[in-house]
Design a protein around this motif. Structure first.
Motif, PDB file in Angstrom:
ATOM      1  N   ILE A  80       0.461  -6.812   5.232  1.00 17.35           N
ATOM      2  CA  ILE A  80       0.127  -5.367   4.487  1.00 17.35           C
ATOM      3  C   ILE A  80       1.582  -4.633   4.820  1.00 17.35           C
ATOM      4  O   ILE A  80       2.023  -4.533   5.907  1.00 17.35           O
ATOM      5  CB  ILE A  80      -0.920  -4.533   5.269  1.00 17.35           C
ATOM      6  CG1 ILE A  80      -2.151  -5.227   5.098  1.00 17.35           C
ATOM      7  CG2 ILE A  80      -0.828  -3.257   4.479  1.00 17.35           C
ATOM      8  CD1 ILE A  80      -3.401  -4.798   5.782  1.00 17.35           C
ATOM      9  N   ASN A  81       2.608  -4.203   3.778  1.00 17.56           N
ATOM     10  CA  ASN A  81       3.442  -3.334   3.974  1.00 17.56           C
ATOM     11  C   ASN A  81       3.479  -2.252   2.938  1.00 17.56           C
ATOM     12  O   ASN A  81       2.529  -1.966   2.178  1.00 17.56           O
ATOM     13  CB  ASN A  81       4.535  -4.264   3.351  1.00 17.56           C
ATOM     14  CG  ASN A  81       5.194  -5.368   4.317  1.00 17.56           C
ATOM     15  OD1 ASN A  81       4.545  -5.643   5.277  1.00 17.56           O
ATOM     16  ND2 ASN A  81       6.480  -5.504   4.462  1.00 17.56           N
ATOM     17  N   ARG A  82       4.217  -1.199   3.200  1.00 17.57           N
ATOM     18  CA  ARG A  82       4.143   0.126   2.737  1.00 17.57           C
ATOM     19  C   ARG A  82       4.978   0.073   1.694  1.00 17.57           C
ATOM     20  O   ARG A  82       6.241  -0.210   1.406  1.00 17.57           O
ATOM     21  CB  ARG A  82       4.298   1.233   3.796  1.00 17.57           C
ATOM     22  CG  ARG A  82       3.418   1.281   4.944  1.00 17.57           C
ATOM     23  CD  ARG A  82       3.971   1.670   6.107  1.00 17.57           C
ATOM     24  NE  ARG A  82       3.606   1.305   7.342  1.00 17.57           N
ATOM     25  CZ  ARG A  82       2.486   2.013   8.087  1.00 17.57           C
ATOM     26  NH1 ARG A  82       1.808   2.890   7.741  1.00 17.57           N
ATOM     27  NH2 ARG A  82       1.998   1.538   9.233  1.00 17.57           N
TER      28      ARG A  82
ATOM     29  N   ASP B 164       3.801  -4.571   8.202  1.00 17.50           N
ATOM     30  CA  ASP B 164       5.283  -4.313   8.251  1.00 17.50           C
ATOM     31  C   ASP B 164       6.081  -5.603   8.437  1.00 17.50           C
ATOM     32  O   ASP B 164       6.960  -5.724   9.451  1.00 17.50           O
ATOM     33  CB  ASP B 164       5.428  -3.161   9.438  1.00 17.50           C
ATOM     34  CG  ASP B 164       4.823  -1.787   8.959  1.00 17.50           C
ATOM     35  OD1 ASP B 164       4.702  -1.645   7.840  1.00 17.50           O
ATOM     36  OD2 ASP B 164       4.387  -1.104  10.078  1.00 17.50           O
TER      37      ASP B 164
ATOM     38  N   ALA C 294      -1.465   4.134   3.845  1.00 21.36           N
ATOM     39  CA  ALA C 294      -1.302   2.979   4.475  1.00 21.36           C
ATOM     40  C   ALA C 294      -2.055   2.972   5.907  1.00 21.36           C
ATOM     41  O   ALA C 294      -2.900   1.980   6.130  1.00 21.36           O
ATOM     42  CB  ALA C 294       0.085   2.577   4.695  1.00 21.36           C
TER      43      ALA C 294
ATOM     44  N   VAL D 194       0.870  -1.270  -0.031  1.00 22.61           N
ATOM     45  CA  VAL D 194       0.179  -0.048  -0.038  1.00 22.61           C
ATOM     46  C   VAL D 194       0.866   1.265   0.045  1.00 22.61           C
ATOM     47  O   VAL D 194       1.824   1.523   0.648  1.00 22.61           O
ATOM     48  CB  VAL D 194      -0.883   0.015   1.231  1.00 22.61           C
ATOM     49  CG1 VAL D 194      -1.962   1.202   1.179  1.00 22.61           C
ATOM     50  CG2 VAL D 194      -1.595  -1.160   1.345  1.00 22.61           C
ATOM     51  N   HIS D 195       0.688   2.172  -0.898  1.00 21.81           N
ATOM     52  CA  HIS D 195       1.298   3.472  -1.047  1.00 21.81           C
ATOM     53  C   HIS D 195       1.088   3.860   0.737  1.00 21.81           C
ATOM     54  O   HIS D 195       0.322   4.138   1.278  1.00 21.81           O
ATOM     55  CB  HIS D 195       0.822   4.413  -1.948  1.00 21.81           C
ATOM     56  CG  HIS D 195       1.562   5.623  -2.055  1.00 21.81           C
ATOM     57  ND1 HIS D 195       1.664   6.744  -1.404  1.00 21.81           N
ATOM     58  CD2 HIS D 195       2.525   5.801  -3.132  1.00 21.81           C
ATOM     59  CE1 HIS D 195       2.495   7.466  -1.866  1.00 21.81           C
ATOM     60  NE2 HIS D 195       2.965   6.836  -3.032  1.00 21.81           N
ATOM     61  N   GLU D 196       2.437   4.596   0.922  1.00 20.92           N
ATOM     62  CA  GLU D 196       2.764   5.169   2.232  1.00 20.92           C
ATOM     63  C   GLU D 196       1.698   6.170   2.582  1.00 20.92           C
ATOM     64  O   GLU D 196       1.100   6.276   4.022  1.00 20.92           O
ATOM     65  CB  GLU D 196       3.843   5.576   2.449  1.00 20.92           C
ATOM     66  CG  GLU D 196       4.601   6.789   1.579  1.00 20.92           C
ATOM     67  CD  GLU D 196       5.847   7.236   1.748  1.00 20.92           C
ATOM     68  OE1 GLU D 196       6.633   6.642   2.389  1.00 20.92           O
ATOM     69  OE2 GLU D 196       6.476   8.144   1.215  1.00 20.92           O
TER      70      GLU D 196
END
Length: 474
Positions: free
Chosen positions: A383-385, A364, A294, A289-291
């Motif tokens: 889910i990571n950024r 993260d 997020a 996901v775009h930071e």
């Protein structure tokens, strides 16, 4: 109930049986035939003997048989859905959807049986090719061995049986040991539809033992397998000159770009991550996901996941039920605990009860953790950024798998950039990677396999191209 083998158009009692249990409540559903070496040999013999009859059967007759099977499924779809739900612990609403897809798959196979064709070849395009008429035809390979998994016990069988019979081949089908009853049910439908005896044989028992026998038998011309990369690699290395198609799973990823409507996208991603307990080859395992969005995405995503109901697969309202084995529950727990110990943030789930692993969300996650780099095949998503689209694409590609990937974006350039650079067999733009309809080409790269399914494309894999050239100036 005892379920014998299906060989040569009739049931055959084996020397031994094994117990089949409901994964949810561990109730014994049936005693399933355990094929021995002689049984496997006889199944191949039956398929081999039926091969000339199937190869010479007119296309319209093959099509009519497939149409009849689709009709029988439609007539008994509730019974079939409940059968899937019991032996696979698939929530009933998901099992019903599988039966509907299976009906469509056999309809597509019926259509393809009527339009298998070659093409003319312009021989005079090269010097020396003058005065020649040439064309190609597609001919059946012969006997095909099909090995299918537990997670779609009717539709993934249909994706092998349908195109094989449409093309005029015969089969020896080895379904997963946990979900054999669906395959035997389909064999009954084909028998009722008038399929010649021996054209479809169903054998159950030890996967490794039966698989080795099928690989060794020279009468088998092709093996089509859906399952783990380890087994697929073994089949590829030990099948000699047999044709092989492999669908070996993935750790599918989706990219969520900034500026999209999260209210529309998040429910789709939840479906893609947790349908049938995440036990789907193209289940979403990794979300990037775009930071800038997020934190909002994570909160909304967790709230949506909390709406899922866990319970009995035969309950109309159940979304999540038991995993296929208690051993898989234990493995999933170990991987999640390892990720948390490695620095991942557990935001939801992470525990189990009575074979049901609760929907789990990790944030993260170090990308070296198994929950990221291996196929977890469980109701677990991380889910990571990311900062840039280039980084997001690199994160998706940082995988030994490559089945399907998705991207949600309002930027056409980002969509086309992803389509070009993602190292997968299918790119879904503004859709989850879990999306599949049964006529589309389906397959992967890297450790996700080789060859393509989807009825038209499977027919091409299951036929041999022959050139016929006629010199006209004798």
């Amino acid at each position: 109930m005892k379920q014998p083998l299906w060989i040569g158009g009739e049931y055959r009692a084996p020397s031994t049986y094994f117990e089949l249990k409901n994964p949810y409540n561990l109730e014994v559903l049936a005693e399933i035939a355990n094929a021995e070496q002689d049984d496997v040999h006889d199944a191949v013999t039956a398929a081999h003997q039926a091969s000339p009859k199937m190869a010479s059967m007119p296309a319209y007759q093959r099509a009519e048989i497939l149409e009849k099977v689709a009709g029988y499924l439609a007539e008994e779809k509730e019974e079939c859905a409940r059968l899937i739900s019991k032996e696979a612990a698939k929530p009933l609403k998901a099992a019903r959807a599988e039966v509907e897809r299976t009906i469509m798959t056999y309809k597509f196979a019926s259509h393809e049986a009527r339009r298998i064709h070659g093409e003319t070849v312009p021989m005079d395009a090269a010097p020396g090719g003058e005065d020649r008429l040439a064309f190609t035809v597609r001919e059946p390979l012969g006997v095909i061995a099909a090995i299918t998994p537990f997670n779609f016990p009717m539709n993934l069988v249909a994706h092998k049986v349908g195109p094989a019979l449409a093309a005029g081949n015969t089969l020896v089908l080895k379904p997963a040991s946990q979900t054999p009853l669906s395959a035997y049910k389909i064999a009954e439908f084909f028998h009722r539809a008038g399929l010649p005896a021996g054209a479809l044989n169903v054998i159950t028992g030890s996967g490794s033992r039966i698989g080795d026998l099928l690989m060794e038998d020279e009468r088998i011309k092709m093996i089509t397998f859906t399952g783990s990369p380890g087994v697929g690699k073994y089949i590829r290395e030990n099948s000699g000159l047999k044709r092989v198609t492999l669908e070996l799973g993935s750790n599918s990823a989706v990219i969520v770009d900034e500026g999209i409507n999260l209210d529309k996208v998040i429910p789709r991603i939840v479906i893609g991550a947790f349908s049938y307990q995440g036990q789907v080859c193209i289940s979403i395992q990794r979300v990037f996901v775009h930071e800038t969005i997020a934190d909002t995405f994570i909160e909304q995503f967790i709230n949506e996941v909390k709406k899922l109901k866990a319970g009995n697969p035969l309950d109309e309202t159940t979304d999540i039920s038991a995993m296929i084995t208690r051993g898989d529950v234990g493995r999933t727990k170990e991987w999640v605990d390892e990720a948390v110990a490695g620095g991942a943030n557990l935001r939801l789930g992470g525990h189990s009860s009575n074979g049901i692993f609760q929907p789990t969300v990790l944030v993260d996650v170090p990308l070296t953790e198994k929950v990221s780099c291996e196929e977890i095949f469980a109701p677990v998503v991380h889910i990571n950024r990311y900062k840039t689209m280039e980084e997001a694409i690199e994160l998706v590609n940082d995988s030994k798998y490559g089945l399907q990937a998705g991207i949600f974006t309002n930027d056409i350039h980002h969509g086309l950039q992803a389509a070009k650079r993602l190292e997968v067999g299918g790119v879904m733009i503004n859709e989850i990677p879990t999306f599949r309809v049964d006529q589309m080409p389906y397959g992967g790269v890297k450790l996700s396999g080789m060859g393509r399914e989807g009825v038209k494309y499977a027919v091409e894999e299951m036929t041999e191209l022959k050139l016929i050239s006629f010199k006209m100036d004798l």
